[in-house]
Motif scaffolding. Structure first.
Motif, PDB file in Angstrom:
ATOM      1  N   PRO A  28       0.808  -1.230   0.000  1.00 34.50           N
ATOM      2  CA  PRO A  28       0.000   0.000   0.000  1.00 34.50           C
ATOM      3  C   PRO A  28       0.837   1.275   0.000  1.00 34.50           C
ATOM      4  O   PRO A  28       0.443   2.290  -0.605  1.00 34.50           O
ATOM      5  N   LEU A  29       1.994   1.257   0.644  1.00 31.84           N
ATOM      6  CA  LEU A  29       2.810   2.469   0.697  1.00 31.84           C
ATOM      7  C   LEU A  29       3.346   2.838  -0.681  1.00 31.84           C
ATOM      8  O   LEU A  29       3.276   4.010  -1.103  1.00 31.84           O
ATOM      9  N   TRP A  30       3.911   1.868  -1.411  1.00 37.50           N
ATOM     10  CA  TRP A  30       4.421   2.154  -2.750  1.00 37.50           C
ATOM     11  C   TRP A  30       3.285   2.511  -3.704  1.00 37.50           C
ATOM     12  O   TRP A  30       3.439   3.337  -4.618  1.00 37.50           O
ATOM     13  N   SER A  31       2.137   1.874  -3.502  1.00 33.53           N
ATOM     14  CA  SER A  31       0.982   2.211  -4.352  1.00 33.53           C
ATOM     15  C   SER A  31       0.544   3.650  -4.113  1.00 33.53           C
ATOM     16  O   SER A  31       0.200   4.383  -5.060  1.00 33.53           O
ATOM     17  N   ALA A  32       0.534   4.082  -2.853  1.00 33.51           N
ATOM     18  CA  ALA A  32       0.155   5.457  -2.542  1.00 33.51           C
ATOM     19  C   ALA A  32       1.136   6.438  -3.170  1.00 33.51           C
ATOM     20  O   ALA A  32       0.734   7.491  -3.727  1.00 33.51           O
ATOM     21  N   LEU A  33       2.432   6.115  -3.118  1.00 36.35           N
ATOM     22  CA  LEU A  33       3.430   6.984  -3.739  1.00 36.35           C
ATOM     23  C   LEU A  33       3.222   7.051  -5.252  1.00 36.35           C
ATOM     24  O   LEU A  33       3.350   8.130  -5.868  1.00 36.35           O
ATOM     25  N   THR A  34       2.884   5.908  -5.848  1.00 36.52           N
ATOM     26  CA  THR A  34       2.627   5.890  -7.295  1.00 36.52           C
ATOM     27  C   THR A  34       1.426   6.764  -7.649  1.00 36.52           C
ATOM     28  O   THR A  34       1.442   7.532  -8.638  1.00 36.52           O
ATOM     29  N   VAL A  35       0.361   6.667  -6.869  1.00 34.32           N
ATOM     30  CA  VAL A  35      -0.836   7.475  -7.111  1.00 34.32           C
ATOM     31  C   VAL A  35      -0.509   8.965  -7.009  1.00 34.32           C
ATOM     32  O   VAL A  35      -0.990   9.788  -7.802  1.00 34.32           O
ATOM     33  N   ILE A  36       0.298   9.314  -6.029  1.00 37.19           N
ATOM     34  CA  ILE A  36       0.699  10.719  -5.872  1.00 37.19           C
ATOM     35  C   ILE A  36       1.435  11.200  -7.129  1.00 37.19           C
ATOM     36  O   ILE A  36       1.195  12.310  -7.641  1.00 37.19           O
ATOM     37  N   CYS A  37       2.342  10.359  -7.656  1.00 39.74           N
ATOM     38  CA  CYS A  37       3.100  10.752  -8.851  1.00 39.74           C
ATOM     39  C   CYS A  37       2.181  10.942 -10.058  1.00 39.74           C
ATOM     40  O   CYS A  37       2.392  11.851 -10.891  1.00 39.74           O
ATOM     41  N   PHE A  38       1.158  10.080 -10.150  1.00 45.53           N
ATOM     42  CA  PHE A  38       0.266  10.150 -11.312  1.00 45.53           C
ATOM     43  C   PHE A  38      -0.959  11.053 -11.080  1.00 45.53           C
ATOM     44  O   PHE A  38      -1.850  11.111 -11.919  1.00 45.53           O
ATOM     45  N   GLN A  42      -5.023  -2.042  -3.908  1.00 45.90           N
ATOM     46  CA  GLN A  42      -3.690  -2.349  -3.401  1.00 45.90           C
ATOM     47  C   GLN A  42      -3.667  -2.392  -1.872  1.00 45.90           C
ATOM     48  O   GLN A  42      -2.965  -3.216  -1.270  1.00 45.90           O
ATOM     49  N   CYS A  43      -4.429  -1.511  -1.256  1.00 42.04           N
ATOM     50  CA  CYS A  43      -4.536  -1.573   0.214  1.00 42.04           C
ATOM     51  C   CYS A  43      -5.183  -2.886   0.632  1.00 42.04           C
ATOM     52  O   CYS A  43      -4.790  -3.510   1.632  1.00 42.04           O
ATOM     53  N   ALA A  44      -6.188  -3.320  -0.135  1.00 42.14           N
ATOM     54  CA  ALA A  44      -6.830  -4.604   0.148  1.00 42.14           C
ATOM     55  C   ALA A  44      -5.837  -5.750  -0.035  1.00 42.14           C
ATOM     56  O   ALA A  44      -5.816  -6.717   0.752  1.00 42.14           O
ATOM     57  N   ALA A  45      -4.985  -5.661  -1.071  1.00 38.47           N
ATOM     58  CA  ALA A  45      -3.973  -6.699  -1.293  1.00 38.47           C
ATOM     59  C   ALA A  45      -2.986  -6.750  -0.131  1.00 38.47           C
ATOM     60  O   ALA A  45      -2.583  -7.826   0.328  1.00 38.47           O
ATOM     61  N   GLY A  46      -2.587  -5.571   0.355  1.00 41.96           N
ATOM     62  CA  GLY A  46      -1.702  -5.537   1.521  1.00 41.96           C
ATOM     63  C   GLY A  46      -2.357  -6.164   2.740  1.00 41.96           C
ATOM     64  O   GLY A  46      -1.707  -6.865   3.526  1.00 41.96           O
ATOM     65  N   TYR A  47      -3.676  -5.953   2.884  1.00 43.19           N
ATOM     66  CA  TYR A  47      -4.388  -6.539   4.028  1.00 43.19           C
ATOM     67  C   TYR A  47      -4.469  -8.057   3.888  1.00 43.19           C
ATOM     68  O   TYR A  47      -4.379  -8.785   4.881  1.00 43.19           O
ATOM     69  N   VAL A  48      -4.667  -8.538   2.663  1.00 41.72           N
ATOM     70  CA  VAL A  48      -4.679  -9.993   2.434  1.00 41.72           C
ATOM     71  C   VAL A  48      -3.330 -10.598   2.808  1.00 41.72           C
ATOM     72  O   VAL A  48      -3.257 -11.670   3.437  1.00 41.72           O
ATOM     73  N   LEU A  49      -2.242  -9.936   2.430  1.00 42.27           N
ATOM     74  CA  LEU A  49      -0.908 -10.410   2.833  1.00 42.27           C
ATOM     75  C   LEU A  49      -0.777 -10.419   4.349  1.00 42.27           C
ATOM     76  O   LEU A  49      -0.189 -11.336   4.942  1.00 42.27           O
ATOM     77  N   HIS A  50      -1.321  -9.385   4.980  1.00 44.02           N
ATOM     78  CA  HIS A  50      -1.274  -9.303   6.435  1.00 44.02           C
ATOM     79  C   HIS A  50      -2.028 -10.471   7.073  1.00 44.02           C
ATOM     80  O   HIS A  50      -1.545 -11.093   8.035  1.00 44.02           O
ATOM     81  N   LEU A  51      -3.229 -10.785   6.553  1.00 50.14           N
ATOM     82  CA  LEU A  51      -4.009 -11.894   7.098  1.00 50.14           C
ATOM     83  C   LEU A  51      -3.262 -13.216   6.938  1.00 50.14           C
ATOM     84  O   LEU A  51      -3.240 -14.052   7.853  1.00 50.14           O
TER      85      LEU A  51
END
Length: 471
Positions: free
Chosen positions: A43-53, A75-84
């Motif tokens: 989620p962190l890298w995805s957020a940075l990517t969104v900011i750039c675009f 992507q945040c949901a994907a990060g949560y799935v990895l967390h689970l």
């Protein structure tokens, strides 16, 4: 399993089914370590990517839109799935909730993560925007590189993630990137396949390293089991010897005592034949009792049940007494026994009984294995605060290749060299053990035809005479 490498033979332990399951779990443990970071980084890298675009960087896109927002949520949901997956299927747990295996859970989690990153072109690309296409392609190449370095320990998880990535990214590039995106959609899978080949090779190497570790651990475990079994067998042997020796001593003392009464004729003289029998019984009893005493001492030492009792005594007095005790046997062989006490310490601190037993053993060996008419010298000296007991003879000597073995129980010099009969081979092993209880050492110097010198060093035991200290 045995194999050869460069002419050298190696032996490895075969892996059992349990070991193979443990090997798979070890691979998944490495994936779990990567997942601990991936659940936050996605989620962190995805957020940075969104900011750039989002329009901050000119030329990348027309600004923040619903598609970028949707992709960030995904992507945040994907990060949560990895967390689970990390929380419910942690290291050391093969099966988690609902009976789902850890390998399946990790593969499913990374499939979701791969799909999320594969959808990135759909959120970031516009037709004919080469700058956006380039940044998107570089970002996804970085994602694949991370997967190749972090999750390749499990081939199944890696292939699942890459397959999901390609299923999502190829159509996204083709539909959203214009002509250039279509080119990337066609060439991308080929490039990914080329990159996957070394990644899979790395996966095999990681597996080999883990398997080697398991084999080494299996060998070490087998070695430890063998060591423990050997120690237990040795302890049982020592306890048996200690117990049986006690049981044998009582009847032997009776045999020796009654045979002594008979040979001395205390209740009437025996005829010559019975007198000879009584002498043989007494001598055999004494020999057997000496053997049992040695066995008992060795058994006690090996079982850790013998403790030394240091006391101050005169080593010169003990050496002289030992010389007197071996005197009769030496005279029977016309041997001369002399003592050397010029440099003897006035006192030494050690176990007096053990010191005397050591001296009797090495002096008795000298008498036994020195030819008739030979010479034996016994001495003790102070050497920089150490007391050194030594016995020298001019007997037949010992071959150099036999010296080391003589300190093992029941090892004897071949009679072809010694010319002597009898002996159990316990003397020097007992001497070494008793010296070891004092922290001391035993050395034996000998050459065939040139006699033998045995020295026993008692560290820090010497107490020099007052005049020597004053000097």
């Amino acid at each position: 399993v045995a194999f050869k490498s460069g002419g050298t033979a190696f032996v490895t332990a075969s892996l059992t089914d349990t070991d193979r399951r443990a090997l798979e779990q070890a691979r998944l443990d490495l994936v779990a370590d990567a997942m601990a970071y991936g659940r936050l980084q996605t989620p962190l890298w995805s957020a940075l990517t969104v900011i750039c675009f989002s329009g901050i960087v000119p030329g990348l896109s027309g600004g923040l839109d619903a598609m970028l927002g949707f992709w960030l949520v995904a992507q945040c949901a994907a990060g949560y799935v990895l967390h689970l997956a990390y929380e419910y299927w942690p290291r050391g747990r093969a099966v988690g909730p609902f009976g789902i295996s850890r390998r399946f859970a990790y593969a499913a989690a990374y499939a979701v993560a791969g799909l999320g990153w594969g959808l990135m072109p759909a959120a970031t690309l516009t037709p004919d925007n080469l700058m956006a296409l380039s940044l998107t392609a570089v970002t996804l190449i970085g994602v694949l590189a991370v997967y190749s370095s972090r999750i390749t320990p499990s081939t199944e998880v890696y292939l699942t993630a890459v397959t999901a990535f390609m299923i999502a990214s190829a159509p996204a590039f083709a539909l959203c990137g214009g002509d250039n995106g279509l080119y990337v959609a066609f060439i991308g899978p080929v490039w990914v396949a080329m990159g996957a080949a070394p990644a899979l090779k790395l996966s095999r190497r990681i597996g080999d390293m883990i398997e080697t570790r398991f084999q080494n651990e299996a060998l070490l475990a087998e070695h430890e089991r063998s060591r423990v079994a050997a120690e237990e067998a040795n302890r049982a042997k020592s306890n048996f010897l200690a117990n049986i020796s006690h049981e044998l001593r009582t009847p032997l003392n009776a045999i020796i005592g009654f045979s002594d009464v008979m040979r001395e004729g205390l209740f009437g003289r025996l005829d010559a034949r019975y007198q000879s029998y009584a002498e043989d019984i007494h001598g055999s009893g004494e020999h057997l009792l000496s053997l049992i005493n040695d066995l008992l001492d060795i058994a006690k030492i090996e079982a850790g049940r013998m403790a030394i009792v240091p006391e101050a005594f005169s080593p010169a007095d003990e050496v002289q007494q030992v010389a007197r005790l071996i005197g009769p046997k030496a005279r029977d062989k016309r041997q001369t026994v002399s003592v050397a006490l010029a440099n003897a310490p006035a006192e030494m601190l050690a176990d007096m009984r053990a010191f005397k037993q050591i001296a009797l053993n090495i002096a008795g060996n000298a008498v036994k294995f020195t030819q008739a008419g030979g010479a034996i010298e016994i001495g003790v000296r102070d050497e920089n605060g150490d007391a050194v007991l030594w016995v020298r003879d001019n007997g037949p000597g010992i071959p150099a290749d036999r010296i080391a073995a003589l300190f093992k129980p029941f090892e004897r010099v071949d009679n072809a060299y010694s010319g002597a009969a009898g002996g159990t081979g316990l003397g020097l092993s007992l001497v070494k053990a008793l010296a070891g209880l004092h922290g001391g050492t035993v050395t034996l110097e000998s050459e065939v035809g040139d006699g033998t010198l045995v020295s026993v060093r008692f560290p820090g035991a010497s107490r020099a005479a007052p005049q020597a200290l004053a000097a």
